[in-house]
Motif scaffolding. Structure first.
Motif, PDB file in Angstrom:
ATOM      1  N   LEU A 105       0.822  -1.202   0.000  1.00 55.65           N
ATOM      2  CA  LEU A 105       0.000   0.000   0.000  1.00 55.65           C
ATOM      3  C   LEU A 105       0.861   1.259   0.000  1.00 55.65           C
ATOM      4  O   LEU A 105       0.572   2.219  -0.718  1.00 55.65           O
ATOM      5  N   LEU A 106       1.926   1.254   0.790  1.00 60.91           N
ATOM      6  CA  LEU A 106       2.813   2.409   0.827  1.00 60.91           C
ATOM      7  C   LEU A 106       3.495   2.624  -0.508  1.00 60.91           C
ATOM      8  O   LEU A 106       3.680   3.758  -0.950  1.00 60.91           O
ATOM      9  N   SER A 107       3.874   1.542  -1.167  1.00 62.83           N
ATOM     10  CA  SER A 107       4.538   1.641  -2.465  1.00 62.83           C
ATOM     11  C   SER A 107       3.637   2.335  -3.479  1.00 62.83           C
ATOM     12  O   SER A 107       4.067   3.236  -4.206  1.00 62.83           O
ATOM     13  N   GLU A 108       2.373   1.931  -3.527  1.00 67.05           N
ATOM     14  CA  GLU A 108       1.458   2.520  -4.491  1.00 67.05           C
ATOM     15  C   GLU A 108       1.103   3.955  -4.117  1.00 67.05           C
ATOM     16  O   GLU A 108       0.916   4.809  -4.984  1.00 67.05           O
ATOM     17  N   ALA A 109       1.018   4.239  -2.816  1.00 65.26           N
ATOM     18  CA  ALA A 109       0.765   5.607  -2.382  1.00 65.26           C
ATOM     19  C   ALA A 109       1.926   6.518  -2.778  1.00 65.26           C
ATOM     20  O   ALA A 109       1.722   7.650  -3.229  1.00 65.26           O
ATOM     21  N   ASP A 110       3.148   6.014  -2.638  1.00 64.71           N
ATOM     22  CA  ASP A 110       4.321   6.800  -3.024  1.00 64.71           C
ATOM     23  C   ASP A 110       4.303   7.138  -4.504  1.00 64.71           C
ATOM     24  O   ASP A 110       4.678   8.246  -4.910  1.00 64.71           O
ATOM     25  N   ILE A 111       3.879   6.185  -5.328  1.00 58.13           N
ATOM     26  CA  ILE A 111       3.806   6.426  -6.770  1.00 58.13           C
ATOM     27  C   ILE A 111       2.839   7.568  -7.061  1.00 58.13           C
ATOM     28  O   ILE A 111       3.093   8.433  -7.901  1.00 58.13           O
ATOM     29  N   PHE A 112       1.711   7.595  -6.345  1.00 58.09           N
ATOM     30  CA  PHE A 112       0.736   8.666  -6.528  1.00 58.09           C
ATOM     31  C   PHE A 112       1.361  10.020  -6.207  1.00 58.09           C
ATOM     32  O   PHE A 112       1.269  10.966  -6.996  1.00 58.09           O
TER      33      PHE A 112
END
Length: 214
Positions: A130-137
Motif C-alpha cells: 500500500l505504501l509503495s502505491e501511495a508513493d507512486i501517486f
C-alpha cells in the motif's frame, strides 16, 4: 477533454448529508485521490446493519458508505489541464506493481481533520504494498509541479460508515462491544479480504482504472 461545465460539485452541505469540503471548490480544480476498491459479499451489508444498530444504542447514528475502498492518498487538487499527463504518468508508474491480497479485521474509529465525518473502519495489513502505491501517486503529483505533504505513518483502512461532527468519544465507548460482534460472527472473525487487482484514480467526476501486474 474534461470540460469544466460538467463538474456537478456544489458547496451546499445539505445536499451531502451535512458533510463539507476539505477545501473550497473552484471551477477548473479537480479533487483527486487514488484507492483500491472493495466489492463486499451479500452478507456484508446485513452484518454492517447489525453493527450500526449497536452504535445507535449509544446515541450515534451512522450512515453506511455507498461504496467501500482503501484510500491510498489524501485528496489533492489538480488543475483541469494536468489530468491527462497526470493519469498517463500514474499508469507508467504502476506498470510493474504486482497484484496482492489484503485483509482487515480490527475496528478502529477515525475522525477527519475537519471533524465532519467519522468512519467505523477496519485497519488493513500489507502496508508495504500500500505504501509503495501511495508513493507512486505522490511522486506523480509532484511531477505536475504540485506540492503536497504526505501523511506520516498512514493508517490504511476501509471506511464503513460516517456521521457529521465529532462523535469519537461515544464511538470509543462502544468500540469493544463492536469488536466483540466482529470476532463472534457466526462465520468466525469478520475479516474483509481484498483481492487487489487494480488501482483506481478518481478526479472530479472521472474514474480511471489501472490493472496491476499479475
Amino acid at each position: 477533454m474534461f470540460p469544466d461545465d460538467v463538474d456537478p460539485q456544489t458547496e451546499d452541505s445539505s445536499l451531502h448529508g451535512g458533510r463539507i469540503r476539505s477545501f473550497k471548490h473552484e471551477r477548473g480544480n479537480w479533487a483527486t485521490y487514488v484507492y483500491l476498491p472493495y466489492h463486499p459479499v451479500e452478507e456484508f451489508g446485513e452484518f454492517l446493519d447489525e453493527l450500526l444498530a449497536a452504535v445507535k444504542t449509544h446515541g450515534v447514528v451512522l450512515t453506511p458508505q455507498e461504496e467501500f475502498h482503501i484510500s491510498l492518498s489524501q485528496t489533492v487538487v489538480l488543475r483541469h489541464h494536468w489530468i491527462q499527463p497526470f493519469t498517463q504518468s500514474l499508469k507508467t508508474g504502476l506498470a510493474h506493481c504486482k497484484r496482492f491480497m489484503c485483509s482487515a479485521e480490527k475496528l478502529k474509529v477515525y475522525c477527519n481533520a475537519e471533524k465532519t465525518r467519522l468512519g467505523n473502519d477496519h485497519t488493513t495489513q500489507q502496508h508495504k504494498h500500500l505504501l509503495s502505491e501511495a508513493d507512486i501517486f505522490y511522486e506523480t503529483v509532484e511531477q505536475c509541479n504540485h506540492r503536497w505533504c504526505v501523511l506520516q505513518d498512514p493508517s490504511f483502512h476501509v471506511s464503513l460508515a460516517w456521521c457529521p461532527g465529532d462523535a469519537t468519544v461515544q464511538m470509543q465507548e462502544c468500540l469493544q462491544q463492536l469488536q466483540t460482534l466482529v470476532d463472534d460472527h457466526e462465520e468466525g472473525p469478520f475479516t474483509l479480504r481484498l483481492d487487489c487487482v487494480e488501482l483506481r484514480c478518481r478526479t472530479g467526476n472521472k474514474t480511471f482504472c489501472f490493472p496491476l501486474d499479475s
